[in-house]
Design a protein around this motif. Structure first.
Motif, PDB file in Angstrom:
ATOM      1  N   GLN A 119     -22.148  -4.766 -16.362  1.00 25.74           N
ATOM      2  CA  GLN A 119     -21.412  -4.928 -15.111  1.00 25.74           C
ATOM      3  C   GLN A 119     -21.907  -6.080 -14.246  1.00 25.74           C
ATOM      4  OE1 GLN A 119     -21.345  -1.190 -13.057  1.00 25.74           O
ATOM      5  NE2 GLN A 119     -19.616  -0.467 -14.251  1.00 25.74           N
ATOM      6  N   PHE A 120     -23.183  -6.168 -14.031  1.00 29.74           N
ATOM      7  CA  PHE A 120     -23.714  -7.163 -13.098  1.00 29.74           C
ATOM      8  C   PHE A 120     -24.832  -7.950 -13.751  1.00 29.74           C
ATOM      9  CE2 PHE A 120     -22.157  -3.605 -10.525  1.00 29.74           C
ATOM     10  CZ  PHE A 120     -21.201  -4.253  -9.775  1.00 29.74           C
ATOM     11  N   ALA A 121     -24.966  -9.203 -13.378  1.00 27.98           N
ATOM     12  CA  ALA A 121     -25.995 -10.079 -13.948  1.00 27.98           C
ATOM     13  C   ALA A 121     -27.402  -9.560 -13.659  1.00 27.98           C
ATOM     14  CB  ALA A 121     -25.836 -11.491 -13.403  1.00 27.98           C
ATOM     15  N   ASP A 122     -27.579  -8.818 -12.577  1.00 32.58           N
ATOM     16  CA  ASP A 122     -28.894  -8.281 -12.242  1.00 32.58           C
ATOM     17  C   ASP A 122     -29.426  -7.337 -13.317  1.00 32.58           C
ATOM     18  OD1 ASP A 122     -28.704  -9.653  -9.887  1.00 32.58           O
ATOM     19  OD2 ASP A 122     -28.048  -7.919  -8.720  1.00 32.58           O
ATOM     20  N   TYR A 123     -28.537  -6.735 -14.086  1.00 30.78           N
ATOM     21  CA  TYR A 123     -28.939  -5.741 -15.085  1.00 30.78           C
ATOM     22  C   TYR A 123     -28.992  -6.295 -16.498  1.00 30.78           C
ATOM     23  CZ  TYR A 123     -27.722  -2.884 -11.089  1.00 30.78           C
ATOM     24  OH  TYR A 123     -27.641  -2.369  -9.837  1.00 30.78           O
ATOM     25  N   ILE A 124     -28.898  -7.575 -16.658  1.00 36.07           N
ATOM     26  CA  ILE A 124     -28.883  -8.162 -17.999  1.00 36.07           C
ATOM     27  C   ILE A 124     -30.281  -8.249 -18.605  1.00 36.07           C
ATOM     28  CG2 ILE A 124     -29.057 -10.585 -17.341  1.00 36.07           C
ATOM     29  CD1 ILE A 124     -26.690  -9.221 -20.003  1.00 36.07           C
ATOM     30  N   PHE A 125     -31.319  -8.259 -17.780  1.00 34.25           N
ATOM     31  CA  PHE A 125     -32.672  -8.460 -18.304  1.00 34.25           C
ATOM     32  C   PHE A 125     -33.156  -7.329 -19.197  1.00 34.25           C
ATOM     33  CE2 PHE A 125     -32.352 -11.207 -14.573  1.00 34.25           C
ATOM     34  CZ  PHE A 125     -32.534 -12.419 -15.224  1.00 34.25           C
ATOM     35  N   PRO A 126     -32.898  -6.043 -18.902  1.00 31.39           N
ATOM     36  CA  PRO A 126     -33.243  -5.013 -19.889  1.00 31.39           C
ATOM     37  C   PRO A 126     -32.481  -5.178 -21.208  1.00 31.39           C
ATOM     38  CG  PRO A 126     -32.855  -4.015 -17.755  1.00 31.39           C
ATOM     39  CD  PRO A 126     -32.448  -5.449 -17.649  1.00 31.39           C
ATOM     40  N   ALA A 127     -31.251  -5.690 -21.111  1.00 31.86           N
ATOM     41  CA  ALA A 127     -30.472  -5.941 -22.325  1.00 31.86           C
ATOM     42  C   ALA A 127     -31.093  -7.076 -23.132  1.00 31.86           C
ATOM     43  CB  ALA A 127     -29.029  -6.273 -21.957  1.00 31.86           C
ATOM     44  N   PHE A 128     -31.622  -8.089 -22.443  1.00 36.07           N
ATOM     45  CA  PHE A 128     -32.316  -9.173 -23.147  1.00 36.07           C
ATOM     46  C   PHE A 128     -33.510  -8.635 -23.918  1.00 36.07           C
ATOM     47  CE2 PHE A 128     -30.898 -12.811 -20.119  1.00 36.07           C
ATOM     48  CZ  PHE A 128     -29.705 -12.904 -20.800  1.00 36.07           C
ATOM     49  N   ASP A 129     -34.225  -7.670 -23.343  1.00 36.81           N
ATOM     50  CA  ASP A 129     -35.357  -7.069 -24.056  1.00 36.81           C
ATOM     51  C   ASP A 129     -34.900  -6.481 -25.388  1.00 36.81           C
ATOM     52  OD1 ASP A 129     -37.221  -7.708 -22.150  1.00 36.81           O
ATOM     53  OD2 ASP A 129     -37.134  -5.760 -21.146  1.00 36.81           O
ATOM     54  N   GLN A 130     -33.791  -5.788 -25.367  1.00 41.31           N
ATOM     55  CA  GLN A 130     -33.277  -5.165 -26.587  1.00 41.31           C
ATOM     56  C   GLN A 130     -32.862  -6.215 -27.610  1.00 41.31           C
ATOM     57  OE1 GLN A 130     -33.192  -1.975 -27.344  1.00 41.31           O
ATOM     58  NE2 GLN A 130     -32.108  -2.172 -29.263  1.00 41.31           N
ATOM     59  N   ALA A 131     -32.238  -7.279 -27.142  1.00 40.97           N
ATOM     60  CA  ALA A 131     -31.709  -8.288 -28.056  1.00 40.97           C
ATOM     61  C   ALA A 131     -32.781  -9.231 -28.586  1.00 40.97           C
ATOM     62  CB  ALA A 131     -30.614  -9.097 -27.359  1.00 40.97           C
ATOM     63  N   PHE A 132     -33.762  -9.594 -27.761  1.00 42.10           N
ATOM     64  CA  PHE A 132     -34.676 -10.665 -28.138  1.00 42.10           C
ATOM     65  C   PHE A 132     -36.113 -10.237 -28.378  1.00 42.10           C
ATOM     66  CE2 PHE A 132     -31.293 -12.793 -25.673  1.00 42.10           C
ATOM     67  CZ  PHE A 132     -30.737 -13.477 -26.735  1.00 42.10           C
ATOM     68  N   SER A 133     -36.510  -9.052 -27.985  1.00 42.46           N
ATOM     69  CA  SER A 133     -37.890  -8.616 -28.227  1.00 42.46           C
ATOM     70  C   SER A 133     -38.223  -8.522 -29.711  1.00 42.46           C
ATOM     71  CB  SER A 133     -38.171  -7.293 -27.522  1.00 42.46           C
ATOM     72  OG  SER A 133     -38.216  -7.498 -26.134  1.00 42.46           O
ATOM     73  N   PRO A 134     -37.326  -8.012 -30.566  1.00 41.04           N
ATOM     74  CA  PRO A 134     -37.650  -8.011 -32.002  1.00 41.04           C
ATOM     75  C   PRO A 134     -37.859  -9.416 -32.561  1.00 41.04           C
ATOM     76  CG  PRO A 134     -35.842  -6.517 -31.572  1.00 41.04           C
ATOM     77  CD  PRO A 134     -36.099  -7.272 -30.299  1.00 41.04           C
ATOM     78  N   LEU A 135     -37.092 -10.393 -32.068  1.00 42.97           N
ATOM     79  CA  LEU A 135     -37.270 -11.774 -32.522  1.00 42.97           C
ATOM     80  C   LEU A 135     -38.621 -12.309 -32.082  1.00 42.97           C
ATOM     81  CD1 LEU A 135     -33.756 -13.305 -31.771  1.00 42.97           C
ATOM     82  CD2 LEU A 135     -34.732 -12.795 -33.993  1.00 42.97           C
ATOM     83  N   THR A 136     -38.982 -12.035 -30.851  1.00 49.63           N
ATOM     84  CA  THR A 136     -40.260 -12.513 -30.330  1.00 49.63           C
ATOM     85  C   THR A 136     -41.404 -11.883 -31.094  1.00 49.63           C
ATOM     86  OG1 THR A 136     -39.229 -12.663 -28.163  1.00 49.63           O
ATOM     87  CG2 THR A 136     -41.619 -12.774 -28.215  1.00 49.63           C
ATOM     88  N   ALA A 137     -41.308 -10.614 -31.406  1.00 50.54           N
ATOM     89  CA  ALA A 137     -42.375  -9.924 -32.138  1.00 50.54           C
ATOM     90  C   ALA A 137     -42.519 -10.499 -33.551  1.00 50.54           C
ATOM     91  CB  ALA A 137     -42.090  -8.438 -32.201  1.00 50.54           C
ATOM     92  N   SER A 138     -41.409 -10.830 -34.202  1.00 54.76           N
ATOM     93  CA  SER A 138     -41.496 -11.351 -35.559  1.00 54.76           C
ATOM     94  C   SER A 138     -42.062 -12.768 -35.586  1.00 54.76           C
ATOM     95  CB  SER A 138     -40.129 -11.317 -36.246  1.00 54.76           C
ATOM     96  OG  SER A 138     -39.238 -12.188 -35.599  1.00 54.76           O
TER      97      SER A 138
END
Length: 142
Positions: A119-138
Motif C-alpha cells: 500500500q505505502f512506500a513506508d512499508y516496502i523495507f520489510p518486503a525488501f528484507d524478504q526479497a533480497f536478504s537471501p541474495l545477500t546471505a549467499s
C-alpha cells in the motif's frame, strides 16, 4: 503567463500542451496537436487499473494480491478486478509485507505471474528484507 495556463480558484494551474499532461483535473486547458486529437486523458490510477485488467485478461496465470485489493485497494487501483476475474485471482492478504512478497516469490517460482501490492512506500523495507536478504546471505558466504 503562457497561453497554456488556466486560472482556477484564484491560482494559475500550468498545463503542458505538447504531451497532454495537466495538473488540472479538467482537460479543457490542454491544447492538443493534430496527431493527439481523439486521445483521452487518463490519470495514473486509471492507467494502473487498465494495465492490471490487461495482465489478468491475457495471462490466466496472473494473480493480484495485497492488503485490501479485492475491493479496490486504498488508492482504488484494483477496483473491479475481483468482480471480473474472481476471488481466486484477486485476493486480500494479511497485513504483513514480508508475507506478501514471500508469497509472490513462491508464486513466481511455480511459473505464475505475481502482482503484489504494497500500500505505502513506508512499508516496502520489510518486503525488501524478504526479497533480497537471501541474495545477500549467499553472496557473503562465497
Amino acid at each position: 503567463m503562457s497561453r497554456s495556463c488556466v486560472r482556477r480558484i484564484g491560482t494559475w494551474i500550468p498545463c503542458v500542451s505538447k504531451r497532454g499532461f495537466s495538473s488540472s483535473p479538467s482537460s479543457s486547458c490542454v491544447q492538443k496537436s493534430g496527431s493527439e486529437q481523439g486521445l483521452n486523458s487518463l490519470n495514473l490510477y486509471s492507467a494502473i487499473n487498465q494495465a492490471l485488467h490487461i495482465a489478468l485478461d491475457t495471462d490466466p496465470r496472473s494473480y493480484v494480491f495485497g492488503e485490501d485489493v479485492s475491493f479496490g485497494g486504498v488508492f482504488r487501483c484494483t477496483t473491479g478486478l475481483a468482480d471480473k476475474f474472481g476471488k481466486k485471482r484477486v485476493f486480500n492478504t494479511p497485513l504483513c509485507e514480508q508475507g506478501i512478497i514471500g508469497f509472490g516469490i513462491g508464486l513466481a517460482a511455480m511459473g505464475n505471474r505475481a502482482i503484489a501490492e504494497i500500500q505505502f512506500a513506508d512499508y516496502i523495507f520489510p518486503a525488501f528484507d524478504q526479497a533480497f536478504s537471501p541474495l545477500t546471505a549467499s553472496f557473503s558466504q562465497s
